[in-house]
Design a protein around this motif. Structure first.
Motif, PDB file in Angstrom:
ATOM      1  N   ILE A  10       3.294  -0.812  -1.088  1.00  0.00           N
ATOM      2  CA  ILE A  10       2.809  -1.868  -0.187  1.00  0.00           C
ATOM      3  C   ILE A  10       3.383  -3.221  -0.619  1.00  0.00           C
ATOM      4  O   ILE A  10       3.861  -4.006   0.211  1.00  0.00           O
ATOM      5  N   ARG A  11       3.362  -3.497  -1.909  1.00  0.00           N
ATOM      6  CA  ARG A  11       3.863  -4.774  -2.414  1.00  0.00           C
ATOM      7  C   ARG A  11       5.358  -4.945  -2.109  1.00  0.00           C
ATOM      8  O   ARG A  11       5.796  -6.001  -1.632  1.00  0.00           O
ATOM      9  N   GLU A  12       6.154  -3.888  -2.380  1.00  0.00           N
ATOM     10  CA  GLU A  12       7.594  -3.999  -2.158  1.00  0.00           C
ATOM     11  C   GLU A  12       7.915  -4.141  -0.680  1.00  0.00           C
ATOM     12  O   GLU A  12       8.809  -4.904  -0.297  1.00  0.00           O
ATOM     13  N   ARG A  13       7.190  -3.419   0.177  1.00  0.00           N
ATOM     14  CA  ARG A  13       7.424  -3.544   1.613  1.00  0.00           C
ATOM     15  C   ARG A  13       7.041  -4.930   2.107  1.00  0.00           C
ATOM     16  O   ARG A  13       7.763  -5.542   2.916  1.00  0.00           O
ATOM     17  N   ARG A  14       5.923  -5.458   1.618  1.00  0.00           N
ATOM     18  CA  ARG A  14       5.472  -6.799   2.024  1.00  0.00           C
ATOM     19  C   ARG A  14       6.498  -7.845   1.605  1.00  0.00           C
ATOM     20  O   ARG A  14       6.865  -8.726   2.406  1.00  0.00           O
ATOM     21  N   ARG A  15       6.978  -7.734   0.379  1.00  0.00           N
ATOM     22  CA  ARG A  15       7.955  -8.713  -0.098  1.00  0.00           C
ATOM     23  C   ARG A  15       9.266  -8.598   0.680  1.00  0.00           C
ATOM     24  O   ARG A  15       9.915  -9.605   0.957  1.00  0.00           O
ATOM     25  N   GLY A  16       9.650  -7.376   1.023  1.00  0.00           N
ATOM     26  CA  GLY A  16      10.868  -7.182   1.790  1.00  0.00           C
ATOM     27  C   GLY A  16      10.799  -7.818   3.160  1.00  0.00           C
ATOM     28  O   GLY A  16      11.827  -8.250   3.716  1.00  0.00           O
ATOM     29  N   GLY A  29      -7.646  -7.585   7.483  1.00  0.00           N
ATOM     30  CA  GLY A  29      -9.066  -7.858   7.417  1.00  0.00           C
ATOM     31  C   GLY A  29      -9.695  -7.755   6.056  1.00  0.00           C
ATOM     32  O   GLY A  29     -10.863  -7.364   5.934  1.00  0.00           O
ATOM     33  N   ILE A  30      -8.962  -8.088   4.994  1.00  0.00           N
ATOM     34  CA  ILE A  30      -9.542  -8.104   3.651  1.00  0.00           C
ATOM     35  C   ILE A  30      -9.148  -9.414   2.976  1.00  0.00           C
ATOM     36  O   ILE A  30      -8.327 -10.182   3.495  1.00  0.00           O
ATOM     37  N   SER A  31      -9.692  -9.667   1.809  1.00  0.00           N
ATOM     38  CA  SER A  31      -9.382 -10.898   1.091  1.00  0.00           C
ATOM     39  C   SER A  31      -8.068 -10.736   0.319  1.00  0.00           C
ATOM     40  O   SER A  31      -7.687  -9.627  -0.069  1.00  0.00           O
ATOM     41  N   PRO A  32      -7.352 -11.841   0.072  1.00  0.00           N
ATOM     42  CA  PRO A  32      -6.116 -11.763  -0.715  1.00  0.00           C
ATOM     43  C   PRO A  32      -6.353 -11.187  -2.111  1.00  0.00           C
ATOM     44  O   PRO A  32      -5.506 -10.463  -2.643  1.00  0.00           O
ATOM     45  N   SER A  33      -7.504 -11.502  -2.713  1.00  0.00           N
ATOM     46  CA  SER A  33      -7.780 -10.985  -4.058  1.00  0.00           C
ATOM     47  C   SER A  33      -7.933  -9.467  -4.040  1.00  0.00           C
ATOM     48  O   SER A  33      -7.487  -8.768  -4.965  1.00  0.00           O
ATOM     49  N   TYR A  34      -8.561  -8.935  -2.961  1.00  0.00           N
ATOM     50  CA  TYR A  34      -8.714  -7.478  -2.875  1.00  0.00           C
ATOM     51  C   TYR A  34      -7.354  -6.812  -2.647  1.00  0.00           C
ATOM     52  O   TYR A  34      -7.064  -5.753  -3.205  1.00  0.00           O
ATOM     53  N   LEU A  35      -6.489  -7.440  -1.822  1.00  0.00           N
ATOM     54  CA  LEU A  35      -5.146  -6.904  -1.606  1.00  0.00           C
ATOM     55  C   LEU A  35      -4.352  -6.917  -2.903  1.00  0.00           C
ATOM     56  O   LEU A  35      -3.591  -5.979  -3.197  1.00  0.00           O
ATOM     57  N   ASN A  36      -4.547  -7.946  -3.708  1.00  0.00           N
ATOM     58  CA  ASN A  36      -3.856  -8.021  -4.997  1.00  0.00           C
ATOM     59  C   ASN A  36      -4.271  -6.845  -5.886  1.00  0.00           C
ATOM     60  O   ASN A  36      -3.430  -6.239  -6.584  1.00  0.00           O
ATOM     61  N   LEU A  37      -5.565  -6.519  -5.854  1.00  0.00           N
ATOM     62  CA  LEU A  37      -6.031  -5.372  -6.646  1.00  0.00           C
ATOM     63  C   LEU A  37      -5.426  -4.064  -6.123  1.00  0.00           C
ATOM     64  O   LEU A  37      -5.081  -3.169  -6.903  1.00  0.00           O
ATOM     65  N   ILE A  38      -5.302  -3.951  -4.800  1.00  0.00           N
ATOM     66  CA  ILE A  38      -4.703  -2.741  -4.219  1.00  0.00           C
ATOM     67  C   ILE A  38      -3.250  -2.604  -4.652  1.00  0.00           C
ATOM     68  O   ILE A  38      -2.801  -1.530  -5.062  1.00  0.00           O
ATOM     69  N   LYS A  42      -5.441  -1.215  -8.745  1.00  0.00           N
ATOM     70  CA  LYS A  42      -6.771  -1.368  -9.335  1.00  0.00           C
ATOM     71  C   LYS A  42      -7.860  -0.950  -8.349  1.00  0.00           C
ATOM     72  O   LYS A  42      -9.016  -0.802  -8.727  1.00  0.00           O
ATOM     73  N   ARG A  43      -7.494  -0.822  -7.088  1.00  0.00           N
ATOM     74  CA  ARG A  43      -8.417  -0.353  -6.057  1.00  0.00           C
ATOM     75  C   ARG A  43      -7.678   0.666  -5.194  1.00  0.00           C
ATOM     76  O   ARG A  43      -6.474   0.557  -4.967  1.00  0.00           O
ATOM     77  N   THR A  44      -8.417   1.646  -4.713  1.00  0.00           N
ATOM     78  CA  THR A  44      -7.823   2.659  -3.835  1.00  0.00           C
ATOM     79  C   THR A  44      -7.809   2.157  -2.396  1.00  0.00           C
ATOM     80  O   THR A  44      -8.548   1.239  -2.028  1.00  0.00           O
ATOM     81  N   ILE A  45      -6.991   2.794  -1.583  1.00  0.00           N
ATOM     82  CA  ILE A  45      -6.895   2.432  -0.172  1.00  0.00           C
ATOM     83  C   ILE A  45      -6.727   3.713   0.630  1.00  0.00           C
ATOM     84  O   ILE A  45      -5.932   4.578   0.272  1.00  0.00           O
ATOM     85  N   ARG A  52      -4.297   0.395   9.093  1.00  0.00           N
ATOM     86  CA  ARG A  52      -4.037  -0.994   9.488  1.00  0.00           C
ATOM     87  C   ARG A  52      -2.907  -1.586   8.648  1.00  0.00           C
ATOM     88  O   ARG A  52      -2.065  -2.339   9.155  1.00  0.00           O
ATOM     89  N   THR A  53      -2.880  -1.223   7.366  1.00  0.00           N
ATOM     90  CA  THR A  53      -1.830  -1.731   6.482  1.00  0.00           C
ATOM     91  C   THR A  53      -0.464  -1.214   6.905  1.00  0.00           C
ATOM     92  O   THR A  53       0.517  -1.971   6.940  1.00  0.00           O
ATOM     93  N   ALA A  54      -0.387   0.078   7.240  1.00  0.00           N
ATOM     94  CA  ALA A  54       0.882   0.655   7.686  1.00  0.00           C
ATOM     95  C   ALA A  54       1.359  -0.017   8.970  1.00  0.00           C
ATOM     96  O   ALA A  54       2.547  -0.339   9.126  1.00  0.00           O
ATOM     97  N   GLN A  55       0.428  -0.270   9.909  1.00  0.00           N
ATOM     98  CA  GLN A  55       0.787  -0.933  11.163  1.00  0.00           C
ATOM     99  C   GLN A  55       1.279  -2.353  10.909  1.00  0.00           C
ATOM    100  O   GLN A  55       2.264  -2.807  11.503  1.00  0.00           O
ATOM    101  N   ALA A  56       0.588  -3.066  10.021  1.00  0.00           N
ATOM    102  CA  ALA A  56       0.972  -4.448   9.738  1.00  0.00           C
ATOM    103  C   ALA A  56       2.344  -4.518   9.079  1.00  0.00           C
ATOM    104  O   ALA A  56       3.094  -5.482   9.285  1.00  0.00           O
ATOM    105  N   LEU A  57       2.681  -3.500   8.293  1.00  0.00           N
ATOM    106  CA  LEU A  57       3.972  -3.489   7.613  1.00  0.00           C
ATOM    107  C   LEU A  57       5.064  -2.871   8.471  1.00  0.00           C
ATOM    108  O   LEU A  57       6.230  -2.831   8.068  1.00  0.00           O
TER     109      LEU A  57
END
Length: 454
Positions: A10-16, A29-38, A42-45, A52-57
């Motif tokens: 997720i991080r590499e795709r977002r940065r790309g 629909g989540i907080s930036p801090s929670y996305l950072n943990l994902i 540090k957190r499962t998804i 929603r994450t796949a669609q956004a990316l």
């Protein structure tokens, strides 16, 4: 199912895409801090959030949580825990991070690991062949004998100048005859190796037949269909079933043998006999009844033998042919340790011409006849298998007659064993075993009887 690669991916795709954590977090629909943990795992998804994450990316769900990545993660995790790499301090927990950030490198490492395993298996087979192949041993012995005869005759002629002419001619004839035989022997040996390398043939009829069963993944659908459409044998016994197999499944058997022209006549006869045994088991244990009952009883070979009124060896052969559920391998040896049958389970190396590791439960079972014995075995490569073996007497018995025992062994991976009654106990200690002394890397094994090659 482990998802350690999801966060980094997720991080590499977002940065790309040039998207910030805050922007992506707002879209899903989540907080930036929670996305950072994902992204740091540090957190499962999962579920709607993962979609929603796949669609956004702008990628498919399978690209984030695909089977290919899970297989790759399993390969890298296995590689990280290999005993030979223990001293390198491989970060096993970072395998998911490697897949997520550098998928190309992850695939390259996995490919190299598979190539190394394939090369190791080939080296084992070659070592077994060079050490114990009867054809090779006989030919080399013949060549050495011819060389000795030529040398002896030549030394006599060289050391004794006054050899009578008729004796000299006799020795020269010996040199000529032995040289011709030596030439033929060398050519035969070269052709033997060339033919084996060119067409993939094994060393003996045993190995040629085993190769055909391996190519068909131990399952012959045409025989299964013929057996399913035919009534069972009138007498419920293995011998009666073999007789019925010749008449009711003879057509498919003949077709399979005819479709293997690369094998020699001895191998063709052995293949025909093996297929008759296969058909006999199919008649006694129809797949439509056997498969569900096997699953119901946890693939308990002894319980299945009681239910269907057959011997354990027939059940073992039938378990290998199952298309769904755990995968089984089957080996059978006699009291001398000679391997009589070998079926299924790629990845388990069993020497053909040499005794396998004496620590296998296969060789221990004859100390407790008629009892199923289980073993959790770990090989030097880190591969873990569960073996269950049972020795049974065969042939006539009676007072004063020696008992002849054959041992049947089922082999399965540790993960597959957990789907059967043979699942190892919690916390069970794995016994360190090897393939055979000549190709085993356990230098400190107290039971070693021969030095390893190299």
């Amino acid at each position: 199912m482990p998802r350690a690669f999801l966060g980094p991916r997720i991080r590499e795709r977002r940065r790309g895409l040039g998207v910030t954590q805050a922007d992506l977090a707002r879209q899903i629909g989540i907080s930036p801090s929670y996305l950072n943990l994902i992204e740091r795992n540090k957190r499962t998804i999962a579920g709607p959030l993962l979609r929603r994450t796949a669609q956004a990316l702008g990628i498919g769900l399978e690209d984030l949580d695909g089977a290919a990545e899970r297989r790759l993660l399993a390969t890298l995790s296995e590689l990280a825990n290999a005993p030979d790499l223990a001293s390198l301090g491989v970060e096993a927990a970072a395998a998911g991070e490697l897949i997520g950030r550098y998928p190309g490198w992850a695939r390259a490492v996995a490919a190299l690991a598979r190539a190394e395993r394939s090369a190791t298996a080939e080296a084992r087979a070659l070592a077994d062949r060079l050490t114990h192949d009867p054809i090779l041993a006989e030919t080399v012995h013949m060549i050495l004998s011819r060389i000795a005869a030529i040398r002896s005759a030549a030394e006599i002629l060289a050391d004794y100048a006054d050899v009578p002419p008729e004796q000299r001619d006799r020795f020269l004839g010996i040199i000529a005859d032995e040289s011709l035989a030596l030439s033929h022997g060398g050519a035969a040996l070269s052709e033997y190796f060339d033919a084996t390398a060119a067409d993939g043939r094994r060393l003996s009829p045993f190995d040629e037949v085993a190769a055909i069963f391996e190519r068909r993944e131990e399952h012959f659908e045409e025989i299964e269909a013929a057996a399913a459409s035919a009534p069972g044998p009138e007498e419920h016994s293995v011998e009666a079933a073999r007789g019925a197999a010749l008449t009711r499944c003879g057509g498919p058997i003949a077709t399979i043998v005819a479709a293997a022209p690369e094998i020699g006549t001895p191998a063709a006869e052995r293949l025909r006999a093996a297929l008759v045994d296969y058909a006999a088991a199919a008649l006694l244990l129809p797949m439509v009844a056997f498969a569900p009952k096997a699953a119901e009883l946890g693939h308990d070979a002894e319980a299945l033998a009681d239910v269907f009124g057959v011997d354990v060896s027939t059940v073992c052969r039938r378990l290998v042919t199952l298309r769904e559920g755990p995968r089984f391998g089957y080996l059978r040896v006699n009291a001398a340790g000679s391997l009589l049958e070998r079926r299924g389970l790629p990845g388990l190396f069993a020497p053909r011409y040499a005794a396998a590791c004496p620590l296998w439960v296969l060789y221990r079972a004859q100390q407790s006849p008629e009892t199923m014995i289980r073993q959790l075995a770990v090989f030097p490569t880190g591969d873990r298998f569960v073996f269950v073996a049972r020795a049974g007497s065969v042939g006539p018995s009676g007072f004063g007659r020696p008992r002849h025992y054959l041992t049947d062994m089922l082999a399965m991976s540790e993960s597959d064993a957990r789907r059967t009654v043979y699942a190892p106990d919690a916390g069970a200690r794995a016994e360190e075993v090897g393939p055979a002394c000549r190709i085993c890397s356990r230098a400190a094994c107290p039971h070693r009887v021969d030095d390893a090659l190299g």
